[in-house]
Design a protein around this motif. Structure first.
Motif, PDB file in Angstrom:
ATOM      1  N   UNK A 283       0.829  -1.204   0.000  1.00 15.88           N
ATOM      2  CA  UNK A 283       0.000   0.000   0.000  1.00 15.88           C
ATOM      3  C   UNK A 283       0.865   1.258   0.000  1.00 15.88           C
ATOM      4  N   UNK A 284       0.568   2.145  -0.932  1.00 11.81           N
ATOM      5  CA  UNK A 284       1.277   3.419  -1.076  1.00 11.81           C
ATOM      6  C   UNK A 284       0.329   4.538  -0.649  1.00 11.81           C
ATOM      7  N   UNK A 285       0.855   5.543   0.051  1.00 11.04           N
ATOM      8  CA  UNK A 285       0.012   6.605   0.581  1.00 11.04           C
ATOM      9  C   UNK A 285       0.404   7.947  -0.012  1.00 11.04           C
ATOM     10  N   UNK A 286      -0.588   8.656  -0.551  1.00 10.53           N
ATOM     11  CA  UNK A 286      -0.388   9.994  -1.102  1.00 10.53           C
ATOM     12  C   UNK A 286      -0.974  10.993  -0.116  1.00 10.53           C
ATOM     13  N   UNK A 287      -0.135  11.935   0.344  1.00 17.27           N
ATOM     14  CA  UNK A 287      -0.552  12.931   1.326  1.00 17.27           C
ATOM     15  C   UNK A 287      -0.512  14.300   0.664  1.00 17.27           C
ATOM     16  N   UNK A 288      -1.706  14.913   0.546  1.00 15.78           N
ATOM     17  CA  UNK A 288      -1.837  16.194  -0.130  1.00 15.78           C
ATOM     18  C   UNK A 288      -2.192  17.269   0.892  1.00 15.78           C
ATOM     19  N   UNK A 289      -1.378  18.314   0.966  1.00 16.39           N
ATOM     20  CA  UNK A 289      -1.648  19.388   1.906  1.00 16.39           C
ATOM     21  C   UNK A 289      -0.377  20.119   2.295  1.00 16.39           C
ATOM     22  N   UNK A 290      -0.531  21.086   3.193  1.00 20.67           N
ATOM     23  CA  UNK A 290       0.589  21.926   3.617  1.00 20.67           C
ATOM     24  C   UNK A 290       0.403  22.293   5.081  1.00 20.67           C
ATOM     25  N   UNK A 291       1.468  22.706   5.808  1.00 22.86           N
ATOM     26  CA  UNK A 291       2.885  22.689   5.405  1.00 22.86           C
ATOM     27  C   UNK A 291       3.455  21.288   5.589  1.00 22.86           C
ATOM     28  N   UNK A 292       4.114  20.767   4.578  1.00 25.30           N
ATOM     29  CA  UNK A 292       4.525  19.364   4.613  1.00 25.30           C
ATOM     30  C   UNK A 292       5.990  19.141   4.971  1.00 25.30           C
ATOM     31  N   UNK A 293       6.787  20.214   5.079  1.00 20.82           N
ATOM     32  CA  UNK A 293       8.224  20.013   5.345  1.00 20.82           C
ATOM     33  C   UNK A 293       8.488  19.266   6.653  1.00 20.82           C
TER      34      UNK A 293
END
Length: 395
Positions: A249-259
């Motif tokens: 399973x691969x996870x895509x995380x969309x959003x900010x601030x991501x650093x």
């Protein structure tokens, strides 16, 4: 052909003490409410901070620019007091020009500003309560639970809740919380809706190609503001458990601030199992959500809205979420629930659901149907207009 105005046309002035629009939860509710009201033939003005961007078709009125203030994210700031004073002055000017029939205040600072304007103008005030002020500050680490500051902000919050003619909340649990602190207050639950024409199942292959994800891997998607309050820490801990289990399973995380979370992913050794996209324009969220087989909603708040779930549902994605009243109100019996705050169980549920593609697809279809039939903004706007009428009758 231009739309004819309804005979009882509303002129709604929304007060938004936030850098609207910044591609996050409360901003989406503000935008969707305003857009829905305009589609129904009513007039809207959003009065807000100088930061943020305008999103058509909603008209926005901003305070004067403050060059040294650049924060777009959520959370407390020492700049807030003077920004809210500027916002109050700008709103007073706008109320004379726009002549609203109702003031629709968002967030607690907006309710306080709205109360001042309502007292001076005689325009009725509705407060759009999207979550506990004291609870949000607690989750952001501004003070400790049960301390003097916590009790003071809780009392302040209850006082502000009582200022409006009516409070609408984004969840039934939120309505119960307001009633408990302000028992004489008129409170109506008005859960978030979703634009089912903007959010719909999309091109899975194209989205995966855009995100450079192999087509043969199951994918979980998350969209939202990146902080502990939204459960991103727990999500990365869950990804670590998934990685250790050897699951694809691969996870895509969309959003900010991501650093900070990219650094956390490095520490956890999971960079080959997760992709951070950074900020995603609200106009493009639906297209990228199409990459997912499942969606995850790890927010830890128990009474605050969780609007991302509606976007997942409208896109036909099955959802793994913590077991809270807010999430159950949206997902019903079709959600996959795990104990609140349990990253190991979250990982197990994500893996199990991704291993059942036929069951996932069925849940996704049921989610889409529920969103279209019960949770669209078209339904919610009618309820909101009824609230405006009640507020005006009680003036």
């Amino acid at each position: 052909m231009s739309r004819m105005a309804p005979t009882n046309q509303q002129r709604v002035m929304m007060i938004a003490p936030t850098p609207y629009f910044s591609d996050r939860g409360c901003h989406v509710r503000i935008f969707e409410e305003a857009q829905g009201l305009m589609a129904a033939g009513h007039q809207v003005r959003v009065v807000t901070y100088p930061l943020g961007r305008d999103v058509d078709p909603v008209p926005v009125v901003r305070t004067i620019a403050v060059p040294w203030y650049t924060k777009h994210g959520a959370g407390p700031s020492w700049h807030k007091p003077y920004l809210d004073l500027l916002l109050c002055l700008r709103a007073l000017r706008e109320v004379r020009r726009f002549r609203p029939t109702v003031i629709h205040a968002h967030l607690h600072e907006g309710a306080l500003i709205g109360w001042v304007i309502a007292r001076l103008s005689g325009v009725p005030l509705l407060f759009d309560y999207q979550g506990s002020l004291s609870g949000e500050l607690l989750h952001h680490g501004s003070y400790r639970r049960g301390g003097v500051l916590h009790r003071c902000f809780r009392r302040l919050e209850q006082c502000i809740n009582g200022l409006a003619t009516m409070v609408v909340t984004s969840s039934t649990a939120g309505a119960a919380e307001v009633r408990e602190g302000s028992p004489r207050q008129s409170v109506v639950s008005l859960p978030d809706g979703v634009d089912t024409k903007r959010f719909m199942p999309g091109d899975r292959l194209a989205a995966r190609q855009e995100l450079a994800i192999p087509d043969n891997r199951p994918v979980a998607v998350f969209i939202g503001l990146m902080n502990q309050y939204q459960g991103v820490d727990l999500l990365l801990e869950a990804v670590q458990h998934i990685r250790r289990a050897g699951h694809p399973l691969f996870t895509v995380i969309m959003g900010f601030p991501d650093h900070p979370y990219q650094a956390m992913a490095d520490r956890y050794g999971i960079r080959d199992a997760v992709r951070f996209t950074g900020r995603v324009d609200y106009q493009h969220v639906s297209r990228l959500l199409a990459a997912g087989d499942i969606a995850v909603a790890p927010k830890i708040a128990t009474t605050e809205a969780n609007g991302k779930i509606l976007n997942y549902m409208a896109c036909g994605l099955p959802v793994v979420a913590f077991d809270t009243p807010v999430n159950r109100e949206l997902l019903g019996d079709d959600g996959v629930y795990v104990p609140l705050g349990d990253a190991r169980q979250l990982a197990a549920a994500m893996m199990a659901l991704s291993d059942q593609p036929d069951h996932s697809a069925l849940l996704g279809k049921q989610m889409r149907q529920r969103a279209v039939e019960q949770l669209s903004w078209q339904c919610r706007i009618s309820e909101l207009l009824n609230c405006y009428t009640r507020v005006q009758e009680r003036r």
